[in-house]
Design a protein around this motif. Structure first.
Motif, short mmCIF file in Angstrom:
data_model
loop_
_atom_site.label_atom_id
_atom_site.label_comp_id
_atom_site.label_asym_id
_atom_site.label_seq_id
_atom_site.Cartn_x
_atom_site.Cartn_y
_atom_site.Cartn_z
N ARG A 118 10.42 -7.09 -3.71
CA ARG A 118 10.23 -7.72 -4.65
C ARG A 118 11.20 -9.00 -4.80
N LEU A 119 12.26 -8.87 -4.36
CA LEU A 119 13.41 -9.95 -4.28
C LEU A 119 12.89 -11.14 -3.57
N ARG A 120 12.07 -10.76 -2.46
CA ARG A 120 11.86 -11.82 -1.35
C ARG A 120 10.53 -12.21 -1.56
N THR A 121 9.66 -12.04 -2.61
CA THR A 121 8.26 -12.42 -2.57
C THR A 121 7.98 -13.23 -3.94
N LYS A 122 7.35 -14.00 -3.89
CA LYS A 122 6.85 -14.75 -5.05
C LYS A 122 5.79 -13.90 -5.91
N LYS A 123 5.13 -13.34 -5.18
CA LYS A 123 3.83 -12.52 -5.87
C LYS A 123 3.82 -11.26 -5.03
N LEU A 124 3.90 -9.87 -5.72
CA LEU A 124 3.77 -8.79 -5.09
C LEU A 124 2.41 -8.17 -5.75
N ILE A 125 1.36 -7.74 -4.83
CA ILE A 125 0.18 -7.29 -5.30
C ILE A 125 0.05 -5.97 -4.69
N VAL A 126 -0.44 -5.06 -5.57
CA VAL A 126 -0.44 -3.65 -5.30
C VAL A 126 -1.77 -3.32 -4.84
N LEU A 127 -1.84 -2.59 -3.62
CA LEU A 127 -3.21 -2.48 -2.93
C LEU A 127 -3.51 -0.89 -2.77
N GLU A 146 1.01 -0.98 0.00
CA GLU A 146 -0.20 -0.15 0.01
C GLU A 146 0.69 1.27 -0.12
N GLY A 147 0.40 2.25 -0.75
CA GLY A 147 0.98 3.64 -0.49
C GLY A 147 2.09 3.89 -1.62
N SER A 148 2.56 5.11 -1.73
CA SER A 148 3.46 5.37 -2.78
C SER A 148 4.93 5.45 -2.36
N PRO A 149 5.98 5.25 -3.24
CA PRO A 149 7.31 5.48 -2.98
C PRO A 149 7.61 6.95 -2.99
N LYS A 203 18.16 21.31 -0.79
CA LYS A 203 19.03 20.62 -1.80
C LYS A 203 19.21 19.31 -1.32
N LYS A 204 18.95 18.76 0.04
CA LYS A 204 19.21 17.43 0.50
C LYS A 204 17.89 16.64 0.59
N VAL A 205 16.99 17.31 0.18
CA VAL A 205 15.76 16.62 0.42
C VAL A 205 15.45 15.80 -0.78
N PHE A 206 14.95 14.53 -0.61
CA PHE A 206 14.80 13.58 -1.81
C PHE A 206 13.46 14.11 -2.31
N ASN A 207 13.29 14.28 -3.80
CA ASN A 207 12.10 14.97 -4.13
C ASN A 207 11.69 14.19 -5.40
N PRO A 208 11.17 13.07 -5.45
CA PRO A 208 10.82 12.35 -6.90
C PRO A 208 9.73 12.81 -7.42
N ASN A 209 9.70 12.42 -8.51
CA ASN A 209 8.41 12.20 -9.29
C ASN A 209 7.56 10.95 -8.51
N ILE A 210 6.14 11.31 -8.69
CA ILE A 210 5.56 10.06 -7.91
C ILE A 210 5.02 9.01 -9.04
N LEU A 211 5.58 7.88 -8.69
CA LEU A 211 5.31 6.82 -9.78
C LEU A 211 4.49 5.59 -9.43
N GLU A 212 3.58 5.28 -10.30
CA GLU A 212 2.83 3.92 -9.93
C GLU A 212 3.95 2.81 -9.81
N LEU A 213 3.54 1.91 -8.98
CA LEU A 213 4.58 1.04 -8.33
C LEU A 213 4.99 -0.15 -9.68
N SER A 214 4.13 -0.17 -10.66
CA SER A 214 4.37 -1.08 -11.88
C SER A 214 5.63 -0.44 -12.57
N LYS A 215 5.88 0.80 -12.42
CA LYS A 215 6.81 1.59 -13.06
C LYS A 215 8.40 1.38 -12.67
N ILE A 216 8.22 0.90 -11.24
CA ILE A 216 9.40 0.60 -10.41
C ILE A 216 9.82 -1.16 -10.42
N VAL A 217 8.83 -1.92 -10.22
CA VAL A 217 9.09 -3.33 -9.93
C VAL A 217 7.94 -3.65 -10.70
N LYS A 218 7.99 -5.32 -11.09
CA LYS A 218 7.10 -6.13 -11.79
C LYS A 218 6.06 -6.36 -10.56
#
Ligand code: SF4
Ligand code: SF4
Ligand code: SF4
Length: 257
Positions: free
Chosen positions: A78-87, A62-65, A118-133
């Motif tokens: 992702r490395l530790r699970t057989k299935k990753l379900i987006v909730l 659940e949630g956004s990165p 300048k030190k703040v991590f300030n990413p674009n918000i992505l859907e999880l499917s854009k980051i992991v399978k």
């Protein structure tokens, strides 16, 4: 021999945890599901002791990165699970956080953190499917707990879960809800993936596509038709901004390219 229970983790990235709270609203029904699985990680319930190298059968996320640690955790899971379900909508579409993608993030960050921006991590918000399978989605903000129950009954019976492709209007009309779009209100029900039982129009609120759009939507036709009825100005003011909430605007821009 007794069949081994599925090892399940329920994890939150940056979120309001509303999706998981809606599961707790199921009460005993949720506890019955929890009894059929090995729920090794869920911070809204007491967690079992587990080693850090635990392998899972299913991880719900659940949630956004938004934080750097969210990205790291997601990749590790992702490395530790057989299935990753987006909730839920945040993980599925970027959710309400996705509005950040339509602002000047650098400027906003400088305003909020004048000294440390300048030190703040300030990413674009992505859907999880854009980051992991990912292996499945239970959409909506917050999720419909009935849909989670249906998902789990499919999984526990080794069946694959799928959501029927039909618009929110279908369920709205079944409930004989007066049409808000016909009243000139910015309702995106014709474009939105149904399955939520159309609670928003039933409550007099236009649908904002929190379940994401259907696969084959004709954005340009919809936009043209609505503009013909309400005019360009009202489209920009009342409709267009809504599309920023669940990251739909970017999808439309891409579909037009
Ligand atoms: S999808 Fe909605 S309810 Fe679920 S975590 Fe995100 S904001 Fe909260
Ligand atoms: S109110 Fe919205 S969801 Fe309901 S029928 Fe009209 S356009 Fe469709
Ligand atoms: S009616 Fe629209 S905004 Fe409301 S829950 Fe359904 S998809 Fe989401």
């Amino acid at each position: 021999m007794e069949q081994q229970k599925l090892k399940v983790a329920m994890v939150s990235l940056t979120s309001c945890e509303g999706c998981y709270f809606s599961l707790l609203d199921l009460g005993n029904e949720f506890l019955e599901i929890a009894d059929k699985i090995d729920l090794v990680k869920f911070r809204l319930l007491e967690e079992k002791e587990h080693s850090e190298i635990e392998k899972y059968d299913i991880v719900f996320v659940e949630g956004s990165p938004i934080l750097k640690s969210n990205f790291d955790e997601l990749i590790d899971l992702r490395l530790r699970t057989k299935k990753l379900i987006v909730l839920g909508g945040c993980a599925h579409t970027g959710g309400t956080y996705a509005m950040r993608n339509h602002t000047d993030k650098k400027k906003a960050c400088k305003y909020v953190y004048p000294k440390t921006n300048k030190k703040v991590f300030n990413p674009n918000i992505l859907e999880l499917s854009k980051i992991v399978k990912i292996d499945g989605v239970i959409p909506t903000c917050p999720i419909n707990p009935r849909e989670f129950v249906r998902f789990m009954s499919f999984v526990l019976n080794s069946l694959s879960f799928r959501i029927i492709e039909r618009p929110v209007c279908y369920e709205c009309q079944l409930a004989q809800t007066p049409c808000l779009l016909k009243m000139g209100l910015p309702c995106f029900g014709p474009m939105a993936l149904g399955g939520c039982d159309a609670p928003c129009p039933k409550a007099g609120m236009p649908c904002q596509i929190c379940r994401g759009p259907m696969k084959e939507v004709q954005w340009e036709n919809f936009e043209k038709k609505i503009k013909n009825i309400i005019g360009d100005e009202k489209w920009e003011k009342d409709f267009n901004e809504i599309l920023e909430i669940f990251n739909i605007k970017n999808k439309i821009i891409k579909s037009k390219e």
